[in-house]
Each structure stands twice: as structure tokens, then as C-alpha cells.
Write a protein that holds these residues in place. Sequence first.
Motif, mmCIF file in Angstrom:
data_model
loop_
_atom_site.group_PDB
_atom_site.id
_atom_site.type_symbol
_atom_site.label_atom_id
_atom_site.label_comp_id
_atom_site.label_asym_id
_atom_site.label_seq_id
_atom_site.Cartn_x
_atom_site.Cartn_y
_atom_site.Cartn_z
ATOM 1 N N VAL A 189 -5.243 11.214 -5.461
ATOM 2 C CA VAL A 189 -5.263 9.740 -5.431
ATOM 3 C C VAL A 189 -4.249 9.231 -4.411
ATOM 4 O O VAL A 189 -4.540 8.358 -3.593
ATOM 5 N N VAL A 190 -3.051 9.805 -4.468
ATOM 6 C CA VAL A 190 -1.989 9.367 -3.560
ATOM 7 C C VAL A 190 -2.367 9.678 -2.115
ATOM 8 O O VAL A 190 -2.151 8.863 -1.207
ATOM 9 N N ALA A 191 -2.976 10.834 -1.906
ATOM 10 C CA ALA A 191 -3.378 11.209 -0.546
ATOM 11 C C ALA A 191 -4.399 10.214 -0.012
ATOM 12 O O ALA A 191 -4.345 9.821 1.167
ATOM 13 N N ALA A 192 -5.326 9.752 -0.889
ATOM 14 C CA ALA A 192 -6.326 8.767 -0.469
ATOM 15 C C ALA A 192 -5.644 7.459 -0.080
ATOM 16 O O ALA A 192 -5.986 6.838 0.947
ATOM 17 N N ALA A 193 -4.679 7.042 -0.894
ATOM 18 C CA ALA A 193 -3.960 5.783 -0.603
ATOM 19 C C ALA A 193 -3.221 5.897 0.725
ATOM 20 O O ALA A 193 -3.220 4.971 1.542
ATOM 21 N N GLU A 194 -2.585 7.072 0.946
ATOM 22 C CA GLU A 194 -1.852 7.279 2.203
ATOM 23 C C GLU A 194 -2.799 7.258 3.391
ATOM 24 O O GLU A 194 -2.478 6.729 4.459
ATOM 25 N N ARG A 195 -3.976 7.863 3.171
ATOM 26 C CA ARG A 195 -4.966 7.884 4.253
ATOM 27 C C ARG A 195 -5.359 6.454 4.614
ATOM 28 O O ARG A 195 -5.481 6.109 5.794
ATOM 29 N N VAL A 223 -9.243 -2.090 4.309
ATOM 30 C CA VAL A 223 -9.251 -0.629 4.167
ATOM 31 C C VAL A 223 -8.884 -0.310 2.730
ATOM 32 O O VAL A 223 -7.826 -0.743 2.252
ATOM 33 N N VAL A 224 -9.773 0.395 2.034
ATOM 34 C CA VAL A 224 -9.492 0.738 0.630
ATOM 35 C C VAL A 224 -9.619 2.253 0.453
ATOM 36 O O VAL A 224 -10.464 2.887 1.083
ATOM 37 N N PRO A 225 -8.743 2.808 -0.381
ATOM 38 C CA PRO A 225 -8.872 4.242 -0.666
ATOM 39 C C PRO A 225 -10.180 4.496 -1.415
ATOM 40 O O PRO A 225 -10.494 3.780 -2.351
#
Lengths: 733, 378
Positions: B285-291, B359-361
Amino acid sequence: MRFAAAHKVASYLMVGFAYVALIAGGGVSPLIALGGSVALVASWWWEPPLIRLERWSLLWTIGSLLALGYSVMTAAVSADFLGVGAEFLVWLIVAKAFNRRAARDWQQMYLLAFLMLVAGSVLNPDLTYGLCFLGFVIASTWALTLFHLRREMEDNLLVKHAADRAPERVEVRRILDSRRIVNGRFFLGTGALSFGVFVSSALVFLALPRVGIGFFVKGRGGLSLVGFTDGVKLGGHGVIKNDATVVMRVEIAGRYGGRDAPGIHWRGVAFDHYEHGQWSRMATAPRTLQTLEESPARDRRFLLWDGPAQPSGEIDRLETELVKQSIWLEPLDSDALFGATAPRIVEYAHTVRPRKQPLEHNDEIRLDHGATVHYTVWSELQPPPPEVLRAAAGKLPAGYEAYLQLPREITRRTRDLARQITAGLTTEYDKAEAIKAWLIKNLGYTLVLAEPGTQEPVDFFLFDRKKGHCEYFASAFAILARAVAIPTRQVNGFLGGEWNEYQGYVAVRAGDAHSWDEVYFPGPGGGWVTFDPTPPGDIDELGRGGAGWTARLGRMLDTLRFQWNKWVIEYDLASQLALFKQVGGAFQSAATAVKQGALRMKDAARDHWPVPVTMAVLIVLALTLRRRRRRGVHAPVSRPRRRERSPIAQIYDEVARLLARSGVPRDAAVTPRELALRMAARGDPAASQVGELTELYYTAEWGRRSDPAAEQRAQALAHEIRTTLHAAHRAPR
Amino acid sequence: MPVPMTDEADPRLLARALPWWRRFRPPRRLSFTREGRIIVILSVGVGFAAINTGNNLLYLLLGWLLSFIIASGILSEMTLKRLSVDRRPPPRVFAGEPFLMEVVIRNDKRARASFSIEVEDLMGRAPLDKRCYFLKIPAGKSQRTSYRHTFVRRGLYTLTGYRIATKFPFALFRKSRDVLAPLEVLVVPARVAVPRPVPRTEVRGELTASRTGRRGEFFGLREHRAGDDRRDVHWRSSARSGRLLVREYEDEHARRVVIGVDNALPDAVRDAVTDGALTPVVEAVVAAAERAISVAASLAAVYLEAGWTVELCARDCHVPAGAGRMHEVRIARALALLPYVSDQAPFAVLPPRVESVLVVPRTVAAAGRPGASTVMNV
């Protein structure tokens, strides 16, 4: 010097000094020592690209295994573990020197060098060890510093980074060939460091408490020297060689020293029994009478001779009256201690006390010692006056009949000669003097021996050969004296020595060995008195050795050797305590001197106060000037001085603060000119004045131009800006 | 763990990181090297042998060994004295990309060179994995080198100080000195390749670009390009520099885009991140948000490069519209420090008549997302 070459030279010096320290003591067989030396020198060139080391590694491994096997076997057979270990060390250092590949090999060479130094400390207590140690300290400082730098640059971190490519290693070979890293200043600096290390080592050495208990001390074994022997056998033929080896060094009170001082008889062993041309001591001979005082640091023996026991206080008093000698005696085949003429008190460090005291006779002093021994003797140098000796009469103490013993083989003509020489004389003293005078007058001195065959040696000497060396003279005197019932014994020791003017001590050599006699005078005022019947023409004074430059150089070297023995080899708890006492005393006297000086200065300052005040002012002035000058000299290094703001800059600062209050602040990243441009672009009030002021500011502050007209203009502009901003602030929005 | 490092900005962090009793430690640290341990063992051995045998030459060797250690300590101290270090990071550091930190060391001693010096940057109390080595720094001179490092996460990193160490002269021990010199390094979100979406808004999008608008805030000077208005030429600067320079203004109307990025994370995930209880799900989840944040930053850079005016919106975060390089720095800084928030936090409404990209995760569901002309699920 190239870095790699400097490192190699320093490393080889370090190993070389340790190697010489090991082999110079003679603990390694000469063949192995020579082979090792040649191999070490050859290894200098044994390295890539000349040699491919990996080709030879198998050979060296096999060689090392063979050497190990040989060493183990030899050690098992000979039980000389230290000697064999030292020889194995020689092999290891040679093998390592021939296989220098990586930093690890250099490191192992350094470790082996240190181990050689440790082994050398047992096998070579000579001055050569001290000189090698000094060289080792200097070379090791260079070698280890350079080794550290080399390894750091080879192993680790010399990496060049660049933004556009991967990091790359800096070419190490280029740095190793560089002459910039190691220059004269480097060697000078590290040399100074070595000196510091050496001085510090010496201080630590002196300060470390000596609490050694000496379990595993390996003695060097006695020296077999021509000259002194613990026994006398007359006869034989040949030429006695003069051995110049120093066996004893004696510090003695100034009035007995000097190049012109007469020789002193250094008494060692004494014999009571003569038979078949041979002197010996019998088990029944009178024992050395003495009292022993033990203290934690020292043992003190008081020799009674034929007198009664003395209380301790009396011994202390005697110490001040007798002649003191500090003696450093090299190990000899005999365990006898030597002292001038009639030793009364003998003192030595507690640590050298033997576990079992040997039996002592004839007022000898014995102390088992395998290495150089340091002890102190207080002696009675002067015999009683002749009139006292002439008057001496009394009964012989018990057991002293041994000193009248004469064997049957003494010929009649010898006995007759004795009676003939002493005819008409009534006192023992006169008789002894007459015999001595007769021998000196009628017989000659020679070092060339002649074989007496079956003839009684003394008889052969007195009537046929009529010349001989000191043992013949002393034996003849003893026999002749005993023939007229004078208690006499023969004494062996040394006579005289060479006075060393550089350090003030007597160096006694093996060639100074001598024989003489002691005659006993019973009764009050009597005692044992030295009689030396050898012709005096053959006895040197302390000035022997001559005054030529080679002799003086020899004495200088001997001084070094003596200091080495005195301050290193024989430095013990007692010496340490004495040194501390001396240092403490020096500090105390220095403190007293400073205190007295301060008091004197205080008095002087009170009486002449303008002088110190002027001096203080001058000192402060000089310090201030010096500080200023140094600041000037080191201007590029010292911190930059704070810039002085020009008057226009100060006006600009004021305007900038005003602008900030009016809502036009200047951020740190914005230059004054940018601010002015922005204000102009926005059409802010007073923008044009700010622009003009900014240009004036640049000219004055950064162009370093001082212009009074510009200052006036700046002030006017500042006034205009202030007025405009004030008006804009009050105007309705 | 992808958490912004904003909480490490305290300059007294190094001192605070230590328990009180360790703050009284001397300012130097000593750690023995292998050679140092060997020397100590040899000293003990020789000392034992000296006491046992009473052999004075062994005492002499012991004296040398001890002096050697003392001299080593004094010399290393002299080597470390009066050295100052200056670290210079590059202007912009991107997460996940290596950068070169320039390290300049100066020897302020008047006469003595310093040899074999290592410099390490400190993060908290621990050194970074890279260190710089200087073989020789002559007296009064300075030397420079650089080390390569990568910060994997965006955020504001504080290098609390640096450590100067040396093993000079004999490598018996490594002596070091920690110097408190805080240096902030802003690590902006990683750069990703992202295309500029096709404009969807006609009223205020590309079509408005040709309209002559009111001049915005003065931005700076740039070289004259064909087609520039002559009224914008800044004559004084042009005369001074010898090149034709024009004023640049932030144009608030022409080619404007609003970039929104959703920085909301479910409470459970945020709690897990705070507590450090990272599970694979949380990490995903965090990786998606960072992306998403990286995409937003890259998108802003792309738009700004093309000359657009860009405004940034996120929950609890807003960067007003602007253009040019300085604005790119502003947006990058805001995104570097963008925290994770709850989806209860308000999201500014994206103006309907302006081109907007949200831009949304992809894997994170959150309430309160505004509408946008383009929505990028990343």
C-alpha cells in the motif's frame, strides 16, 4: 625517495637491526648466522618482476618443514631450546624475506623481527644489543608508519568518484612510485618521533618497578680467561698471554683513582694449603667469619676477619671510614667476589642472593652469579703502621695453624734460605719484609714458563730458574715465611687496572690477574696484612693503556659498555630506589633554589619597583607586537577579518530594514539588484530611488570606492525613500 | 521503510541520541585494530616475562612497546587536530538515485601535514555506509573528494555531523572525533517516466495559451527568444551582460494545470507505518502511495518543462500556481515532505474549467477525492 623504496629500506633496516641483536651474542652458531646474513641480503632482489614467487613456494614450504623437524630434534637432543629456537627464527625470517608478496608478509616479518629482539634480550646482553635496539626503534617507526600508509592505499579507499561514471580505483603503483608523499620532512618528523619513543622507552624502563624474582634467568656461563684462576698450580711451560677482556669495573672514591694513582690489590680467593706445587683450600681451613643483615632490597655482610662481631650501628659507622667501591663483575669461572685489599662490608641486591650459600674459607666472599653482578664493597686499604705491626704479639687464633703448613717436599736448602734471610731479625714484620726484599732483589720477572720436571717448583724457582711470574713469587714468599713460622696464605685476584677518565672508574682486565700474600700478625693492632713480593717494575699503575687516540677510543667504548651494564643490565630495585631518591633530591633542591630566588626577587622588587614594572610593560609590548606580526605573516591561514561596511552600505542596510517593515523583504537568496528590479517591475513606490541607491551600494561596497558626493546622494535617496514609503503607508488603499 | 525523515531535523540530535551518562565521554573514540590487539598481547607477554625473569632487556622492550602505544596516541591526536570538513550535496537529490556528496577537508595547522584521514557522514549517531579517505593533507591546504550514496526514500534527511578518524601512524587503533555539523539534504520523490496527458479542458487549457494575459509576478530574467515581446526586454541588464535579456513573469492564465495527488492512507496502514509493523500488505500500500507521489512530481516537472503553469493540490497541502524552474523546486519540496494523512482530511476542489490531473494510488481506496479532468491510477 620513492614511497615503495622508502618502505623497503625502512623494513629491511628494522629486520637487520633485530637480526644483528640476535646473532651478536653468539647464541646462534656462526655458520647459521653468516648464512642467514647472506640470504637476507640476497632477498633484497628476490621479488617480482625479476622472480615469480609462486614458482618457488613449494620449495620454501618443504624447506620450512625440514627446518622445523631439524629444530625439534636438535632441541630434544641438546635441550638448548633457546639457541635452537633462535636458529629456527633465522630460518623463518629468511623464508619470509624471500616470499614478500602481500602486506601480510611484511607484517609477519615485523613480528619475527620483534621475536628476534626478544630472543636477543636473553642471548645477547652486550652493548651491541643496546645499539641495535636504538637502530630498531628508529627503523621500526619509519617502517610501521610507511607500512600503514601503504596498506591503506593498497587495500582500501583510494577511489575516484565522478558523477558521470562508476567509481574507479586510483592506480596504486603511481602512488608507490611517488616522491611527494615521503620526503625529507617526513623522515625528519618520524625521526624526531623515534627519538621521543626512545626517550620515553628509557623513562618507562627506569620507572617500571623491579620486582623480578628471577626464576628463569639464563646465565651466560663463566668466562674462561687467561689470568685469574680459582687455584694455583706451579709448573708447566709456555708463554702467558695477556688478555685484554674487561672482567670488572670499579667506581672508587676520587682520591684512589686517577691515571697516576697506585695499583690496588683486588682480593678474590685465598689458599692455605700447599702441596706438590699446587695451592688449594682445605675443608678444615678457617671459615670466613661474617654477620649477615637482610633487608627487602639488599643484603649486607660484615666480614669479621679475626675480630669480634660488631653491632649494626658500629657497622654503619665503619662504612663512613672505609673506602667504598661499586663493582660490576662479569661472570667468571669462579663465584668469588672481589674487593680492594681487605674487604670488610659487602652489600648486594636481594635478588641475586643464592638459594644456598656456598662454604667460604680464608676470608673469601662467594656469590653464585651467572651474569654480570653489581655489588658494593667497603675495604680497609691502609695496613697498620709498621711499628704497630712490629709490636704485635700474641697467640694464634684456633685453626690458624693451617697457615703454617709446609709439605715434606720443601727442600732443606729452601728452609735454610728462609732462616738465612731472616737471621738476626726478631719481629715477624721485619722477617716478612726481609723475605720480600730478598725476592725482589735477587729474582727476575718473566711470563715465559719453564718446566721444572720432577724438581720441587719453589726450589726450582729460587735456586735454578731464578725468574718467574707472580705466582712463583707469591708461592716462594709464602713457603719462606712459613719456614720461619710466620702464618701466611696466598691470595689470587687482580692488581691495578686502567683508569677511565671519561667516566671515572677502574676497568680491570683479565690480564691484570695477580698473586700475592697475606701475613697474619697476632695480637692487638695486628691482623692480616698484604705483602706483594713480585718486583714492582712489572706492576703498572692505573695509568696503563697509554694516552694514544686508540687507547682513548677504547676507553670511550668501554665507558659505553660500562654505562650499558650499569644502567640497563644491572639496573635493579636498589638502583631504582637510589635513582628515585636522587631525582627527588634534585627536585627538592631545585624547589628550594626557586623559592629562595623568588624571595630574593621579591625583596629586590620591593626595593627597586620601577625595574619590574618596566620589564612587565616591555614584555606585554613585545608579546603584542609578536602577535601582530605573526598575524601578518600567517594572514592566508588565519580567519578572514570581518569586512567593514562602507557608509553607503550602512545606509542601504537601513533602507533594506525599512523596506522589510513596509512589506518588501529581501530573502537571503535575492541579491539587492534583483530586489530593485522586482520593485521596478512591480511599480512599487520609491522603486527608482531604491534602484539608484542599490547601484551606489554596489559601487561603494564591492567596488571599494569612497566618494563623499555618492554618500551625500545616498543619504538624500534614503530620505526620499523614507518619505515616499511613509506617504504610501498613510495613503488610502 | 518509506517514511519521510522530517523528524530528524533537530540540530542537537546527536547529543540527544545519547543517554545522559554517555554524554560525559571524552570527545575521542578509540577502537583497537588487529595490530593494536597484537601489540597489547605482546606487551602483556613481555611484561610477564620481564617480571618473571628480572631480565632488564625485556623491561627495555616493554618500555618500547608502551612508548610505542603512547606515541601512537599522541600522534593520532596531533593528526586529528585543526581539521575542518565541509560537505556539499548536489542541488537536487532524487530518491533511489545515486548522488555525489562532495567532501572538502582543510588542514589548518601551520606546519604539520595530516596523514591517513577518514571522513564519514553521520546520520544520528551511526555513520553512513560510505567514507572518504585522504592520504595526505599538507599544512594549510585543503583537499576534496566525494562519495556516492543513495537515499531510497524521499524526505528531509539531516546529517547530524561528521566523523573524522585516523589510524595513523601505526594502525594500532582507530581514533575518531565526532563533529556536530547538521546538514539538511532534501530528497525529492524519485523520477519516473510519465507522459503528459492529453488536455481535456478547452476553456482554460491549451486554447487559452495564446491569450494576452495580465502580467503575473516577476519571475526572473532569461535570454531573448524569437517571438518575445520587445516590451519585456530588460535593457539595463542586457547592456551590462552583452546579451539580450527579457523579463519573465509567472503567467497565471496561460496553459494552466492543477495536479492533485491523493496522500490518504487507511488508519491501520498509517498506524502500522508509525509503529514500524510492516507487513507485505502494508508495504504494498505504501509503495503504491509513494509511486503516486513520484508520478505527481514527475508530471509536474514535465508540465513545467513544457512551459505550463502548475498548481499542486493534496490533502493538507497546496502549492499555488506557478511556472519555471523555481516553481519546480517548490513543488518537489512540497512533495518530498508530503505526509500521509487520513481520508478525512479535506482535499481542495480542483477547478472545473482548468486542466487537472488527479494521481491516485491504484490499490488505496479513500473517500473525499475531487473530480478531475484526468485521473491517473498508478
